[in-house]
Design a protein around this motif. Structure first.
Motif, PDB file in Angstrom:
ATOM      1  N   VAL A  11       0.715  -1.177  -0.005  1.00 26.05           N
ATOM      2  CA  VAL A  11      -0.017  -0.235   0.086  1.00 26.05           C
ATOM      3  C   VAL A  11       1.027   0.991   0.081  1.00 26.05           C
ATOM      4  CG1 VAL A  11      -1.950  -1.320   0.921  1.00 26.05           C
ATOM      5  CG2 VAL A  11      -0.192   0.152   2.551  1.00 26.05           C
ATOM      6  N   PRO A  12       0.446   2.493  -0.570  1.00 24.23           N
ATOM      7  CA  PRO A  12       1.318   3.629  -0.746  1.00 24.23           C
ATOM      8  C   PRO A  12       1.743   4.039   0.777  1.00 24.23           C
ATOM      9  CG  PRO A  12      -0.577   4.005  -2.136  1.00 24.23           C
ATOM     10  CD  PRO A  12      -0.934   2.496  -1.217  1.00 24.23           C
ATOM     11  N   ASP A  13       0.967   3.806   1.867  1.00 19.62           N
ATOM     12  CA  ASP A  13       1.457   4.492   3.179  1.00 19.62           C
ATOM     13  C   ASP A  13       2.705   3.579   3.666  1.00 19.62           C
ATOM     14  OD1 ASP A  13      -0.095   6.537   3.094  1.00 19.62           O
ATOM     15  OD2 ASP A  13      -1.797   5.490   4.282  1.00 19.62           O
ATOM     16  N   ALA A  14       2.938   2.286   3.106  1.00 16.72           N
ATOM     17  CA  ALA A  14       3.971   1.542   3.706  1.00 16.72           C
ATOM     18  C   ALA A  14       5.546   2.094   3.312  1.00 16.72           C
ATOM     19  CB  ALA A  14       3.592   0.177   3.090  1.00 16.72           C
ATOM     20  N   LEU A  15       5.415   2.804   2.357  1.00 17.67           N
ATOM     21  CA  LEU A  15       6.689   3.469   2.096  1.00 17.67           C
ATOM     22  C   LEU A  15       7.267   4.382   3.266  1.00 17.67           C
ATOM     23  CD1 LEU A  15       6.019   4.591  -1.742  1.00 17.67           C
ATOM     24  CD2 LEU A  15       7.482   2.623  -0.976  1.00 17.67           C
TER      25      LEU A  15
END
Length: 144
Positions: free
Chosen positions: A106-110
């Motif tokens: 997911v994008p926030d995992a970056l």
């Protein structure tokens, strides 16, 4: 093929780590062999395909905790090291423990991968060894 042999060797060593009780009677060699094969098959079923097929390795710094020293090695899925990796620790007494980490895509995992991570432990680590895994994760500057 070398990677498969490595996984088999790690599995055999981890089976030895799971033998936490002693017995006054020795089981027959046939029973021991059968139990070892069943345990290896059980561990291999738990392993993601990338560990069985192909992986990238890199040594981490040795970690000292509670008077024990652990050698750490990181393994990861080729072209996806941020999302799928495994850390293996070898204690002074040659016991091996592994932690497989999968980070949800997911994008926030970056920015905060630890929030989206799931962990799988092999070798029945106690709380101290789990703390060593946490310390090994902190060696990664991108792990938050």
């Amino acid at each position: 093929m070398k990677k498969l042999v490595l996984v088999a060797v790690i599995s055999v060593m981890l089976v030895g780590c799971n033998n936490s009780h002693t017995s006054s009677t020795q089981p027959s060699a046939k029973i021991v062999t059968t139990n070892a094969v069943q345990s290896i098959a059980s561990v291999e079923k738990q392993l993601p395909d990338w560990i069985k097929d192909d992986m990238v390795t890199s040594p981490l710094e040795a970690i000292v905790m509670g008077g024990d020293t652990y050698d750490a090695v990181s393994f990861c899925k080729p072209h996806d090291c941020a999302s799928d990796f495994m850390i293996t620790l070898t204690a002074d007494n040659n016991k091996k423990y592994s932690m497989i980490v999968h980070v949800k895509d997911v994008p926030d995992a970056l920015n905060t991968p630890s929030i989206y991570a799931t962990y799988q432990y092999i070798g029945q680590p106690d709380q101290q060894v789990k703390s060593v895994f946490t310390q090994a994760l902190s060696q990664n500057p991108n792990w938050q």
